[in-house]
Design a protein around this motif. Sequence first.
Motif, PDB file in Angstrom:
ATOM      1  N   ASN A   1      18.112  59.791  24.867  1.00  0.00           N
ATOM      2  CA  ASN A   1      19.283  58.383  24.499  1.00  0.00           C
ATOM      3  C   ASN A   1      19.668  57.006  24.717  1.00  0.00           C
ATOM      4  N   THR A   2      19.119  57.669  26.716  1.00  0.00           N
ATOM      5  CA  THR A   2      19.474  57.083  28.103  1.00  0.00           C
ATOM      6  C   THR A   2      17.576  56.120  27.679  1.00  0.00           C
ATOM      7  N   MET A   3      16.515  56.779  27.222  1.00  0.00           N
ATOM      8  CA  MET A   3      15.507  56.071  27.410  1.00  0.00           C
ATOM      9  C   MET A   3      15.477  54.994  26.403  1.00  0.00           C
ATOM     10  N   ILE A   4      16.160  55.413  25.483  1.00  0.00           N
ATOM     11  CA  ILE A   4      16.003  54.190  23.917  1.00  0.00           C
ATOM     12  C   ILE A   4      17.463  53.052  24.389  1.00  0.00           C
ATOM     13  N   THR A   5      18.076  53.419  25.690  1.00  0.00           N
ATOM     14  CA  THR A   5      19.035  52.258  25.356  1.00  0.00           C
ATOM     15  C   THR A   5      18.098  51.429  26.387  1.00  0.00           C
ATOM     16  N   LYS A   6      18.067  51.933  27.103  1.00  0.00           N
ATOM     17  CA  LYS A   6      16.545  51.287  28.453  1.00  0.00           C
ATOM     18  C   LYS A   6      15.876  50.071  27.587  1.00  0.00           C
ATOM     19  N   GLY A   7      15.701  50.524  26.433  1.00  0.00           N
ATOM     20  CA  GLY A   7      14.294  49.518  25.445  1.00  0.00           C
ATOM     21  C   GLY A   7      12.729  50.379  26.186  1.00  0.00           C
ATOM     22  N   VAL A   8      12.707  51.441  26.421  1.00  0.00           N
ATOM     23  CA  VAL A   8      10.843  52.295  26.720  1.00  0.00           C
ATOM     24  C   VAL A   8      10.468  51.811  25.538  1.00  0.00           C
ATOM     25  N   LYS A   9       8.884  51.571  25.436  1.00  0.00           N
ATOM     26  CA  LYS A   9       8.110  51.305  24.290  1.00  0.00           C
ATOM     27  C   LYS A   9       7.788  53.048  23.995  1.00  0.00           C
ATOM     28  N   VAL A  10       7.464  53.322  25.356  1.00  0.00           N
ATOM     29  CA  VAL A  10       6.683  54.727  24.677  1.00  0.00           C
ATOM     30  C   VAL A  10       7.418  55.923  25.868  1.00  0.00           C
ATOM     31  N   LEU A  11       7.829  56.894  25.283  1.00  0.00           N
ATOM     32  CA  LEU A  11       8.424  58.093  25.707  1.00  0.00           C
ATOM     33  C   LEU A  11       7.464  58.893  26.944  1.00  0.00           C
ATOM     34  N   ILE A  12       7.121  59.975  27.123  1.00  0.00           N
ATOM     35  CA  ILE A  12       6.382  60.862  27.349  1.00  0.00           C
ATOM     36  C   ILE A  12       7.742  61.632  27.557  1.00  0.00           C
ATOM     37  N   VAL A  13       7.426  62.556  27.067  1.00  0.00           N
ATOM     38  CA  VAL A  13       8.463  64.133  27.334  1.00  0.00           C
ATOM     39  C   VAL A  13       7.852  65.819  27.087  1.00  0.00           C
ATOM     40  N   ASP A  14       8.916  65.966  28.051  1.00  0.00           N
ATOM     41  CA  ASP A  14       7.945  67.896  27.898  1.00  0.00           C
ATOM     42  C   ASP A  14       9.051  68.460  28.245  1.00  0.00           C
ATOM     43  N   PRO A  15       9.785  68.901  27.341  1.00  0.00           N
ATOM     44  CA  PRO A  15      10.727  68.953  26.077  1.00  0.00           C
ATOM     45  C   PRO A  15      10.880  70.395  27.044  1.00  0.00           C
ATOM     46  N   GLN A  16      12.324  70.918  27.325  1.00  0.00           N
ATOM     47  CA  GLN A  16      13.517  71.492  28.041  1.00  0.00           C
ATOM     48  C   GLN A  16      13.567  73.273  26.461  1.00  0.00           C
ATOM     49  N   ASP A  17      13.661  72.051  25.911  1.00  0.00           N
ATOM     50  CA  ASP A  17      13.463  72.832  23.982  1.00  0.00           C
ATOM     51  C   ASP A  17      13.190  72.778  22.965  1.00  0.00           C
ATOM     52  N   SER A  18      12.066  72.796  22.662  1.00  0.00           N
ATOM     53  CA  SER A  18      10.588  72.291  22.276  1.00  0.00           C
ATOM     54  C   SER A  18      11.210  72.165  21.126  1.00  0.00           C
ATOM     55  N   VAL A  19      12.240  73.007  20.061  1.00  0.00           N
ATOM     56  CA  VAL A  19      12.708  72.845  18.848  1.00  0.00           C
ATOM     57  C   VAL A  19      14.241  72.105  18.994  1.00  0.00           C
ATOM     58  N   GLY A  20      14.991  71.781  19.540  1.00  0.00           N
ATOM     59  CA  GLY A  20      16.279  71.367  19.810  1.00  0.00           C
ATOM     60  C   GLY A  20      15.256  70.009  19.833  1.00  0.00           C
ATOM     61  N   ILE A  21      15.293  69.635  20.652  1.00  0.00           N
ATOM     62  CA  ILE A  21      14.924  68.208  20.461  1.00  0.00           C
ATOM     63  C   ILE A  21      14.772  67.728  19.395  1.00  0.00           C
ATOM     64  N   LYS A  22      13.714  67.832  18.190  1.00  0.00           N
ATOM     65  CA  LYS A  22      13.370  67.230  17.623  1.00  0.00           C
ATOM     66  C   LYS A  22      13.712  66.117  17.044  1.00  0.00           C
ATOM     67  N   SER A  23      15.491  66.413  17.238  1.00  0.00           N
ATOM     68  CA  SER A  23      16.500  65.225  16.504  1.00  0.00           C
ATOM     69  C   SER A  23      16.222  63.668  17.555  1.00  0.00           C
ATOM     70  N   SER A  24      16.124  64.200  18.676  1.00  0.00           N
ATOM     71  CA  SER A  24      16.414  63.278  19.776  1.00  0.00           C
ATOM     72  C   SER A  24      15.085  61.985  19.726  1.00  0.00           C
ATOM     73  N   ILE A  25      14.133  63.088  19.464  1.00  0.00           N
ATOM     74  CA  ILE A  25      12.743  62.376  19.317  1.00  0.00           C
ATOM     75  C   ILE A  25      12.445  61.321  17.964  1.00  0.00           C
ATOM     76  N   GLU A  26      12.806  62.197  16.983  1.00  0.00           N
ATOM     77  CA  GLU A  26      13.449  61.212  15.803  1.00  0.00           C
ATOM     78  C   GLU A  26      13.934  60.178  15.839  1.00  0.00           C
ATOM     79  N   ALA A  27      15.173  59.998  16.836  1.00  0.00           N
ATOM     80  CA  ALA A  27      16.108  59.015  16.801  1.00  0.00           C
ATOM     81  C   ALA A  27      14.820  58.094  17.089  1.00  0.00           C
TER      82      ALA A  27
END
Length: 368
Positions: free
Chosen positions: A98-124
């Motif tokens: 959410n912070t990255m979205i607020t900062k306005g990043v254009k690309v996000l590289i993410v190594d998920p701590q919880d690969s399933v739980g992070i789905k909604s955040s990635i969708e956002a």
Amino acid sequence: MNAMTRRIAVGTVAVSIALTMAACGKAGDNKSSGSSDSSSSSAGGKSIGLLLPENATTRYEKFDRPLITAKIKELCADCSVQYDNAGADPQKQAQQVNTMITKGVKVLIVDPQDSVGIKSSIEAAVAKGIKVVAYDRLAEGPISAYVSYDNEKIGELQGQALLDAMGPNATPKSNIVMIDGDPADPNAAMFKAGAHKILDNKVKIAYEQSGLWKDTVANQKVTAAITQLGAKNIKGVYSANDGMAGGIATALKGAGINPPLTGQDAELAGIQRILAGTQAATIYKPYAPEAEATAEIAVDLLQGKDFSSITETKATSASGQTVPAHLIGATAVTKANIKDTVIKDGLYTIPQICTAEFAAACKTAGIQ
């Protein structure tokens, strides 16, 4: 996932950059939350976010972060890199997205701590026009690309290394203990599947539990296994990574036994245990090819370029989602090839490995 032979191209210059940057502090001594690795602190524009899962495993702060950042800056001098680490807390990582979205990043590289739980955040994030690259672990959600290793093959390498180290004790009646990774990590399932492919019916898996990637948990699980099976009845121990192997080695020593023990990640402590004889093998995954390929894809996405020449295969998540992927090979490391792998590739120097405590073991192994 089919096991595939990959060409490994370790960038010596890139590894040197990682080691130089890592020398400034120990793993986990990362900058404050939400830090930027760029001289430019402006949000948005040419901004790429980098979210790593935890800092207990030494690789993330010592290698992955500096390698990715350096390659991005090489390819895009005016790009900024916004960085954060979840510290093994999936809720914290969701907040960081959410912070990255607020900062306005254009690309996000993410190594998920919880690969399933992070789905909604990635969708956002994707809903805001952000392109997401899954790094090392395949996250659920609308991912543009995925870069990792051939993880089932790594499990096979681990299993075979354990059988090799057990020698004549590798029989269908020989008890082994398996300490797997965190079930929330999709890679853990692939390591486990690969290991079982090699170990099943060749040895008896008498005790198997998750160590959650934590040395303390792994120590507790192996202590329980020793109580249940009897110390002298354990002929080998599979540990999904070197971090847990450290806790396991302590438990084994406390019980007065030293069966073959495997690991993964070629951590410095793991290499030193191999030299000392308290760990039989680890898996060396060259970080530079993974980090650099990820950085290249991220910059291509930022600049609207095609990256299909990098993603030569596809990967399928647990939910059935298929994404373009780049998968890298790995190597089993034993005392016999430390010099020809992690030292040759510049992952560690001889002085780093051969401290006073391990000097005699290094000499015996021909590492001087």
